[in-house]
Design a protein around this motif. Structure first.
Motif, short mmCIF file in Angstrom:
data_model
loop_
_atom_site.label_atom_id
_atom_site.label_comp_id
_atom_site.label_asym_id
_atom_site.label_seq_id
_atom_site.Cartn_x
_atom_site.Cartn_y
_atom_site.Cartn_z
N GLY A 237 3.34 1.60 4.68
CA GLY A 237 3.40 0.40 3.64
C GLY A 237 2.88 -0.84 3.67
O GLY A 237 3.75 -1.79 3.73
N CYS A 238 1.73 -1.02 4.48
CA CYS A 238 1.31 -2.24 4.75
C CYS A 238 1.30 -3.37 3.46
O CYS A 238 1.09 -2.99 2.59
CB CYS A 238 -0.17 -2.30 5.11
SG CYS A 238 -0.50 -1.36 6.59
N CYS B 81 0.09 5.52 2.70
CA CYS B 81 0.92 6.27 3.41
C CYS B 81 1.95 5.59 3.87
O CYS B 81 2.34 4.59 3.44
CB CYS B 81 -0.11 6.26 4.90
SG CYS B 81 0.20 4.96 6.00
N THR C 54 -4.66 -2.38 7.12
CA THR C 54 -4.80 -1.70 8.45
C THR C 54 -6.04 -0.71 8.53
O THR C 54 -6.61 -0.40 9.49
CB THR C 54 -3.51 -0.93 8.76
OG1 THR C 54 -2.32 -1.84 8.73
CG2 THR C 54 -3.69 -0.40 10.27
N CYS C 55 -6.38 0.00 7.07
CA CYS C 55 -7.30 0.96 7.34
C CYS C 55 -8.33 0.90 5.91
O CYS C 55 -7.83 0.06 4.96
CB CYS C 55 -6.94 2.36 7.43
SG CYS C 55 -5.92 3.02 6.20
N CYS D 124 0.90 -1.06 0.17
CA CYS D 124 -0.12 -0.01 0.11
C CYS D 124 0.96 1.36 0.12
O CYS D 124 1.70 1.47 0.81
CB CYS D 124 -0.96 0.06 1.19
SG CYS D 124 -2.08 1.56 1.18
N GLY E 297 -6.54 1.98 2.59
CA GLY E 297 -5.67 0.64 2.33
C GLY E 297 -6.54 -0.65 1.69
O GLY E 297 -6.29 -1.00 0.70
S1 SF4 Z 1 -3.58 0.17 4.87
FE1 SF4 Z 1 -3.81 2.08 5.69
S2 SF4 Z 1 -1.88 2.24 7.14
FE2 SF4 Z 1 -1.56 0.50 5.74
S3 SF4 Z 1 -0.19 1.64 4.23
FE3 SF4 Z 1 -2.21 1.70 3.69
S4 SF4 Z 1 -3.30 3.71 4.21
FE4 SF4 Z 1 -1.38 3.13 5.49
#
Ligand code: SF4
Length: 118
Positions: free
Chosen positions: A13-14, A10, A32-33, A7, A36
């Motif tokens: 980088g999940c 942000c 995580t959100c 990702c 993403g």
């Molecule tokens: S999933 Fe959410 S927390 Fe994870 S990198 Fe993407 S935007 Fe960031």
């Protein structure tokens, strides 16, 4: 098909794993959100990229002009777009955001200058 996506929304980088076929997504893990989650869905089914490159410039001071797409371009059209861009030679003056190629490959994005040349 399984696609591993990092990702880029942000800096965290999940690492997200998407399983499915075409538009049919069976599972998504690792986000995580919700930003993403949406990014992973789009990246799996219809990946797009801002295209940044250069075009030839008819100038004695600089041989190339930096350009970019003003919208994301479908990833599968990137090579076709590059073929179109290779054919272009721009004559100065050019102003930042001047349209160099309108609606490249019919995808709705314009290729625009990212700088000005007198
Ligand atoms: S999933 Fe959410 S927390 Fe994870 S990198 Fe993407 S935007 Fe960031």
């Amino acid at each position: 098909m399984v696609k591993e996506i990092i990702c880029t929304i942000c800096p965290i980088g999940c690492h997200i794993t998407v399983k499915g076929e075409g538009d049919n997504i069976e599972s998504i893990e690792g986000y995580t959100c919700n930003l993403g989650l949406e990014h992973a869905k789009a990246e799996f089914s219809h990946p797009v990229r801002i295209l940044t490159t250069t075009v030839k410039l008819e100038s004695e001071t600089s041989p190339l002009l930096a350009v970019r797409s003003n919208k994301p371009v479908p990833k599968q059209l990137i090579m076709d777009c590059m073929e179109e861009i290779k054919k272009v030679k721009v004559t100065p003056p050019v102003k930042r955001y001047d349209v160099i190629i309108k609606n490249i490959c019919g995808c709705g994005a314009d290729i625009v200058a990212t700088g000005s040349i007198e």
